[in-house]
Design an enzyme around this catalytic site. Structure first.
Site, PDB file in Angstrom:
ATOM      1  N   GLY A  75       0.778  -1.244   0.000  1.00  0.00           N
ATOM      2  CA  GLY A  75       0.000   0.000   0.000  1.00  0.00           C
ATOM      3  C   GLY A  75       0.804   1.286   0.000  1.00  0.00           C
ATOM      4  O   GLY A  75       0.235   2.367   0.106  1.00  0.00           O
ATOM      5  N   TRP A  77       2.376   2.954  -2.374  1.00  0.00           N
ATOM      6  CA  TRP A  77       2.033   3.909  -3.443  1.00  0.00           C
ATOM      7  C   TRP A  77       0.658   4.518  -3.200  1.00  0.00           C
ATOM      8  O   TRP A  77       0.449   5.691  -3.475  1.00  0.00           O
ATOM      9  CB  TRP A  77       2.063   3.209  -4.817  1.00  0.00           C
ATOM     10  CG  TRP A  77       3.433   3.079  -5.397  1.00  0.00           C
ATOM     11  CD1 TRP A  77       4.602   2.982  -4.713  1.00  0.00           C
ATOM     12  CD2 TRP A  77       3.778   3.031  -6.792  1.00  0.00           C
ATOM     13  NE1 TRP A  77       5.657   2.878  -5.592  1.00  0.00           N
ATOM     14  CE2 TRP A  77       5.180   2.898  -6.869  1.00  0.00           C
ATOM     15  CE3 TRP A  77       3.046   3.055  -7.967  1.00  0.00           C
ATOM     16  CZ2 TRP A  77       5.860   2.813  -8.083  1.00  0.00           C
ATOM     17  CZ3 TRP A  77       3.714   2.973  -9.185  1.00  0.00           C
ATOM     18  CH2 TRP A  77       5.111   2.856  -9.233  1.00  0.00           C
ATOM     19  N   ASP A 106      -4.773  -5.540  -5.927  1.00  0.00           N
ATOM     20  CA  ASP A 106      -3.645  -6.472  -5.762  1.00  0.00           C
ATOM     21  C   ASP A 106      -4.171  -7.888  -5.530  1.00  0.00           C
ATOM     22  O   ASP A 106      -5.271  -8.078  -5.010  1.00  0.00           O
ATOM     23  CB  ASP A 106      -2.751  -6.069  -4.584  1.00  0.00           C
ATOM     24  CG  ASP A 106      -1.332  -6.620  -4.745  1.00  0.00           C
ATOM     25  OD1 ASP A 106      -0.423  -5.828  -5.038  1.00  0.00           O
ATOM     26  OD2 ASP A 106      -1.143  -7.859  -4.604  1.00  0.00           O
ATOM     27  N   ASP A 122      -6.975 -10.566  -9.167  1.00  0.00           N
ATOM     28  CA  ASP A 122      -5.966 -10.629 -10.225  1.00  0.00           C
ATOM     29  C   ASP A 122      -6.330  -9.567 -11.264  1.00  0.00           C
ATOM     30  O   ASP A 122      -7.411  -9.635 -11.868  1.00  0.00           O
ATOM     31  CB  ASP A 122      -6.000 -12.043 -10.842  1.00  0.00           C
ATOM     32  CG  ASP A 122      -4.960 -12.209 -11.937  1.00  0.00           C
ATOM     33  OD1 ASP A 122      -4.313 -11.213 -12.316  1.00  0.00           O
ATOM     34  OD2 ASP A 122      -4.807 -13.343 -12.415  1.00  0.00           O
ATOM     35  N   ASP A 152       2.653  -0.833 -10.452  1.00  0.00           N
ATOM     36  CA  ASP A 152       3.914  -1.340  -9.892  1.00  0.00           C
ATOM     37  C   ASP A 152       3.852  -2.871  -9.872  1.00  0.00           C
ATOM     38  O   ASP A 152       4.572  -3.516  -9.126  1.00  0.00           O
ATOM     39  CB  ASP A 152       4.083  -0.779  -8.469  1.00  0.00           C
ATOM     40  CG  ASP A 152       5.528  -0.826  -7.982  1.00  0.00           C
ATOM     41  OD1 ASP A 152       6.442  -0.930  -8.819  1.00  0.00           O
ATOM     42  OD2 ASP A 152       5.743  -0.748  -6.750  1.00  0.00           O
ATOM     43  N   LYS A 200       5.657   0.007 -14.237  1.00  0.00           N
ATOM     44  CA  LYS A 200       6.921  -0.722 -14.065  1.00  0.00           C
ATOM     45  C   LYS A 200       7.093  -1.720 -15.199  1.00  0.00           C
ATOM     46  O   LYS A 200       6.130  -2.277 -15.710  1.00  0.00           O
ATOM     47  CB  LYS A 200       6.883  -1.477 -12.732  1.00  0.00           C
ATOM     48  CG  LYS A 200       8.046  -2.435 -12.561  1.00  0.00           C
ATOM     49  CD  LYS A 200       8.529  -2.514 -11.187  1.00  0.00           C
ATOM     50  CE  LYS A 200       7.751  -3.452 -10.308  1.00  0.00           C
ATOM     51  NZ  LYS A 200       8.172  -3.298  -8.924  1.00  0.00           N
TER      52      LYS A 200
HETATM   53  C1  LIG Z   1       6.422  -4.356  -5.962  1.00  0.00           C
HETATM   54  S1  LIG Z   1       4.897  -4.881  -5.279  1.00  0.00           S
HETATM   55  C2  LIG Z   1       4.000  -3.374  -5.210  1.00  0.00           C
HETATM   56  C3  LIG Z   1       4.401  -2.464  -4.087  1.00  0.00           C
HETATM   57  C4  LIG Z   1       3.441  -1.301  -3.943  1.00  0.00           C
HETATM   58  N1  LIG Z   1       3.561  -0.371  -5.054  1.00  0.00           N
HETATM   59  C5  LIG Z   1       3.694  -0.535  -2.662  1.00  0.00           C
HETATM   60  O1  LIG Z   1       4.229   0.567  -2.725  1.00  0.00           O
HETATM   61  O2  LIG Z   1       3.327  -1.035  -1.607  1.00  0.00           O
HETATM   62  C6  LIG Z   1       4.157  -5.690  -6.643  1.00  0.00           C
HETATM   63  C7  LIG Z   1       2.743  -6.202  -6.365  1.00  0.00           C
HETATM   64  O3  LIG Z   1       2.178  -6.669  -7.583  1.00  0.00           O
HETATM   65  C8  LIG Z   1       1.206  -7.636  -7.216  1.00  0.00           C
HETATM   66  N2  LIG Z   1       0.775  -8.396  -8.398  1.00  0.00           N
HETATM   67  C9  LIG Z   1       1.512  -9.229  -9.177  1.00  0.00           C
HETATM   68  N3  LIG Z   1       0.744  -9.734 -10.162  1.00  0.00           N
HETATM   69  C10 LIG Z   1      -0.498  -9.200 -10.011  1.00  0.00           C
HETATM   70  C11 LIG Z   1      -1.721  -9.349 -10.720  1.00  0.00           C
HETATM   71  N4  LIG Z   1      -1.819 -10.143 -11.790  1.00  0.00           N
HETATM   72  N5  LIG Z   1      -2.807  -8.676 -10.282  1.00  0.00           N
HETATM   73  C12 LIG Z   1      -2.722  -7.874  -9.196  1.00  0.00           C
HETATM   74  N6  LIG Z   1      -1.581  -7.691  -8.486  1.00  0.00           N
HETATM   75  C13 LIG Z   1      -0.485  -8.351  -8.883  1.00  0.00           C
HETATM   76  C14 LIG Z   1       1.929  -8.461  -6.173  1.00  0.00           C
HETATM   77  O4  LIG Z   1       1.017  -9.174  -5.380  1.00  0.00           O
HETATM   78  C15 LIG Z   1       2.688  -7.373  -5.393  1.00  0.00           C
HETATM   79  O5  LIG Z   1       1.994  -7.002  -4.229  1.00  0.00           O
END
Ligand SMILES: C[S@@+](CC[C@H](N)C(=O)[O-])C[C@H]1O[C@@H](n2cnc3c(N)ncnc32)[C@H](O)[C@@H]1O
Length: 249
Positions: A75, A77, A106, A122, A152, A200
Site C-alpha cells: 500500500g 504507493w 492487488d 488478479d 507497480d 513498471k
Molecule cells: C512491488 S509490489 C507493489 C508495491 C506497492 N507499489 C507498494 O508501494 O506497496 C508488486 C505487487 O504486484 C502484485 N501483483 C503481481 N501480479 C499481479 C496481478 N496479476 N494482479 C494484481 N496484483 C499483482 C503483487 O502481489 C505485489 O503485491
C-alpha cells in the site's frame, strides 16, 4: 516466550537469506522508511515520491480526481496520493466534488487505508475490470475515467529470463489496454500533460519495442525512468507517460 532468533537459527540461515538481511540493513531507503513520519508501508513509496518530485508533481495537480493503483500491496504507493486528493470516506456514487477516488488492486489482501478502495483480485482476470469500473463510477466522474493510472505490478521472478520478460510484457500490454479505456485524455483535462500512466517494466528490447509502438504514439511525453531508490542490481525501470491523446475516441 521469546521470538528472538537463537544463534543456532541464525547460523542455519541460507547464505541468500543472510545477504538479504545484510542488504536491508545497509539500504538507506529501508532506514528512511522506518524513520519517516508518513510511515510508508513499503520502500517502493520512495520511488513514486522521487518520480513525482522530478516530474512536475503530476500527482498533486488540482485537477487529479481519480487514481488507480495496480499491484498496490502492501500500500505504499496508495498512501502517496492520499493527502493531495484530500479523500474523505468516499462510497461509490457519493459526491466527488473537491475530492477524489483511489482504487487499489492487488492479488494480496491489503490492510485498509482510509479513503482507498482496495480490491483483492488478479488484475489480469476479466471480472476485475468491472469491479474497478464500479468504484470509478461516482457522481462527478460520469465518464468513469482515471486521471492517473499507476502500475507497480511485478510477477514473481521465476529465475527464467524468457519467462520473466514475457510476464512483464503481458502485464504492460494489459495495463496499456486498461489505460486505453479508462485514462482521461489531456484534452478533456485541459492540460498537455494530463492523463498519466506510470508503469513498471523489466528492461529488455521487447519492452523498448512496446514503448515505441504503443506508448510513444499515444502520449505527448514518454520517459524511461530508473529512480535512485530502485536498486541498481534490479532490471526494473518505469515508463512515465504523460498527456494521453485518446486517439481512438
Ligand atoms: C512491488 S509490489 C507493489 C508495491 C506497492 N507499489 C507498494 O508501494 O506497496 C508488486 C505487487 O504486484 C502484485 N501483483 C503481481 N501480479 C499481479 C496481478 N496479476 N494482479 C494484481 N496484483 C499483482 C503483487 O502481489 C505485489 O503485491
Amino acid at each position: 516466550m521469546s521470538f528472538r532468533p537463537s544463534a543456532t537459527n541464525l547460523s542455519s540461515l541460507r547464505s541468500s537469506s543472510k545477504s538479504w538481511i545484510a542488504r536491508q540493513a545497509r539500504d538507506p531507503y529501508v532506514k528512511k522508511r522506518l524513520s519517516d513520519p508518513a510511515s510508508y508501508r513499503s520502500r517502493s513509496a520512495f520511488k513514486l515520491l522521487e518520480i513525482n518530485d522530478q516530474w512536475d508533481s503530476f500527482l498533486t495537480k488540482p485537477d487529479v480526481k481519480a487514481v488507480v493503483d495496480l499491484g498496490a500491496a502492501p500500500g505504499g504507493w496508495s498512501q502517496v496520493p492520499y493527502d493531495p486528493l484530500n479523500i474523505d470516506d468516499l462510497e461509490p456514487s457519493s459526491a466527488l466534488t473537491g475530492r477524489g477516488t483511489i482504487v487499489a488492486v492487488d492479488l494480496l489482501k491489503m490492510q485498509p487505508i482510509h479513503g482507498v478502495h482496495a480490491i483483492q483480485a488478479d488484475f489480469l482476470a476479466a471480472e476485475t475490470e468491472r469491479r474497478i469500473h464500479n468504484l470509478l463510477s461516482v457522481k462527478g466522474n460520469l465518464e468513469c475515467k482515471a486521471d492517473i493510472i499507476l502500475s507497480d505490478i511485478a510477477a514473481n521472478a521465476s529465475g527464467n529470463d524468457v519467462h520473466d520478460i514475457e510476464s512483464s510484457l503481458e502485464i504492460c500490454e494489459a495495463v496499456f489496454c486498461f489505460a486505453r479505456q479508462y485514462l482521461r485524455s489531456a484534452e478533456r483535462i485541459g492540460r498537455r500533460r494530463g492523463g498519466v500512466l506510470l508503469m513498471k517494466h523489466f528492461e529488455h528490447p521487447l519492452l523498448q519495442k512496446f514503448r515505441v509502438e504503443k506508448l510513444l504514439p499515444n502520449f505527448h511525453d514518454v520517459r524511461y525512468i530508473k529512480p535512485d531508490s530502485s536498486r541498481s542490481a534490479s532490471r526494473e525501470g518505469y515508463f512515465l507517460c504523460q498527456g494521453w491523446k485518446a486517439l481512438e475516441e
